[in-house]
Design an enzyme around this catalytic site. Sequence first.
Site, PDB file in Angstrom:
ATOM      1  N   HIS A  82       0.902  -1.337  -0.118  1.00  0.00           N
ATOM      2  CA  HIS A  82       0.034   0.044   0.219  1.00  0.00           C
ATOM      3  C   HIS A  82       0.746   1.350   0.072  1.00  0.00           C
ATOM      4  CE1 HIS A  82      -3.598   2.571   0.996  1.00  0.00           C
ATOM      5  NE2 HIS A  82      -2.499   3.260   1.669  1.00  0.00           N
ATOM      6  N   ASP A 161     -15.228   1.913   7.435  1.00  0.00           N
ATOM      7  CA  ASP A 161     -14.218   2.938   7.142  1.00  0.00           C
ATOM      8  C   ASP A 161     -14.722   3.909   5.883  1.00  0.00           C
ATOM      9  OD1 ASP A 161     -11.732   4.049   6.722  1.00  0.00           O
ATOM     10  OD2 ASP A 161     -11.636   3.303   4.643  1.00  0.00           O
ATOM     11  N   ARG A 168     -15.380  12.139   7.885  1.00  0.00           N
ATOM     12  CA  ARG A 168     -13.984  12.716   8.264  1.00  0.00           C
ATOM     13  C   ARG A 168     -13.790  13.890   7.233  1.00  0.00           C
ATOM     14  NH1 ARG A 168      -9.813   8.493   7.839  1.00  0.00           N
ATOM     15  NH2 ARG A 168      -8.443  10.127   7.974  1.00  0.00           N
ATOM     16  N   SER A 183      -7.835   3.460   9.019  1.00  0.00           N
ATOM     17  CA  SER A 183      -8.558   3.410   7.977  1.00  0.00           C
ATOM     18  C   SER A 183      -7.752   2.885   6.845  1.00  0.00           C
ATOM     19  CB  SER A 183      -8.674   4.894   7.220  1.00  0.00           C
ATOM     20  OG  SER A 183      -9.023   4.596   6.122  1.00  0.00           O
ATOM     21  N   LYS A 187      -8.743  -1.637   6.046  1.00  0.00           N
ATOM     22  CA  LYS A 187      -8.849  -2.333   4.554  1.00  0.00           C
ATOM     23  C   LYS A 187      -7.952  -3.289   4.399  1.00  0.00           C
ATOM     24  CE  LYS A 187      -9.163   2.041   3.353  1.00  0.00           C
ATOM     25  NZ  LYS A 187      -9.415   3.081   2.786  1.00  0.00           N
TER      26      LYS A 187
HETATM   27  N1  URA Z   1      -6.126   6.737   2.665  1.00  0.00           N
HETATM   28  C1  URA Z   1      -7.077   6.075   3.235  1.00  0.00           C
HETATM   29  O1  URA Z   1      -7.367   4.950   3.074  1.00  0.00           O
HETATM   30  N2  URA Z   1      -7.527   6.537   4.608  1.00  0.00           N
HETATM   31  C2  URA Z   1      -7.108   7.634   5.019  1.00  0.00           C
HETATM   32  O2  URA Z   1      -7.499   8.086   6.014  1.00  0.00           O
HETATM   33  C3  URA Z   1      -6.412   8.549   4.263  1.00  0.00           C
HETATM   34  C4  URA Z   1      -5.717   8.011   3.267  1.00  0.00           C
END
Ligand code: URA
Length: 445
Positions: A82, A161, A168, A183, A187
């Site tokens: 990621h 999320d 947010r 977050s 995932k």
């Molecule tokens: N990417 C995400 O998946 N979540 C965040 O809070 C910020 C960047």
Amino acid sequence: MNVVNIIRSKRDGQELSDADIDALVSAYTSGDVPDYQMAAFLMAAFKSGMTTHEMVALTRSMLHSGVVLDLSDLPGIKVDKHSTGGVGDKISIPLAAIVSACGVPVPMISGRGLGHTGGTLDKLESIPRFSTSMDIPAYRSQLADLGVVMIGQTDDIAPADKKIYALRDVTATVEFIPFIAASIMSKKLAEGIDALVLDVKFGAGAFMKQEQDARRLAETMVRLGEAFGTKTVALLTRMDTPLGAAVGNWVEVAESIDVLGGGGPPDVLALTLALAAEMIVLGGKAADVREAEHLARGVVESGAAMRRFEALVRAQGGDVDVVRHPDRRPGSAAVSEIRVPEGVGGYVTAIDAMAVGLASVALGAGRRRKEDAVDPVAGFTLLKKPGSVVQEGEVLALVHASLSSGEHVASAGADLLAAFSFGEAPGEAPPLIVDRLDATGWKRS
Ligand code: URA
């Protein structure tokens, strides 16, 4: 559960119990807690901070808010990567093919462009007919058959999320490390992976502008990964200048194909190999990063990585002919050239990645609103990078766009030119990969 008490406790700086956090997240996801109460909670946590214990509880609740994939019946150590996002960051594309060709299964769930940064899904979808949506049985079966699959987030993975992120976004609570880490990690952990490599970026074109914030984010995510039994390694990398020469969707796929063919810009190749090496070691196919990098270079040289990428494109419905002949993709030719202005010469000293990212969005490569469609061929090719010698009138960059974006070409080109700085001397070239973190601490090997 008394939501007001939970908000009050957090507002007053107290540590919440796992049960409180879990009850709040589940009730918000199911619609039993309204946006205004969740918004108050988010701001209270933002202002008062969160302990590691609370962060782990928040991640667990978000992770279990939907389907948690179990890939343990499939052979091999499954590893994903990621990136926290940047400009010209196409690394996932060559990386997934290389790592998979080395025998490490790569189940990759990626995102779309966010703000000024590009997204792997938008890039892959610029390959005509390539599909990034797939149900879970098809995802599992492609991973088992091919050793690599690249899809988008499904609605049933970490739905908390999705809902919390949207809130947010409109309550000024995005830039808070515990929320960002929970977050991203909720995932990733829901994908059923065994190990994860993170590319945590800092600099002008990254979400984290300061190195120390990126270090804290990396530390938080590595700690969360380990807390859930997923080996996690992070590379801390600079994102002041766009990565490589291509910024856009199709142009970045074409550059990824160059890398798989044994070419490509040196920075893209170096970062791809560094991340690949970490994934290959975590995947148990090499004893150390040196051996792993040798394996990664080997699959590029032998053509195995390119064949794996073609197989991935074929499996997901994409047009393999344009992968073999990128120039045949309709609309891929440049529509305009950006030249070094009159009276300017010397060296390119910097290219502001944020400005290039914003110019590429204006050109149509990204979205201004969630519902916007992207122009798959829109983008830039940067022919000169920091350190290049330039002369007045020389071509600095190419602009690519479909005819429908014709009116944006001139203004995006002007914005791109404004992103370049010139000087008499080449300036410094700080290292791209700054540090490496695993559960034992920071250490660049
Ligand atoms: N990417 C995400 O998946 N979540 C965040 O809070 C910020 C960047």
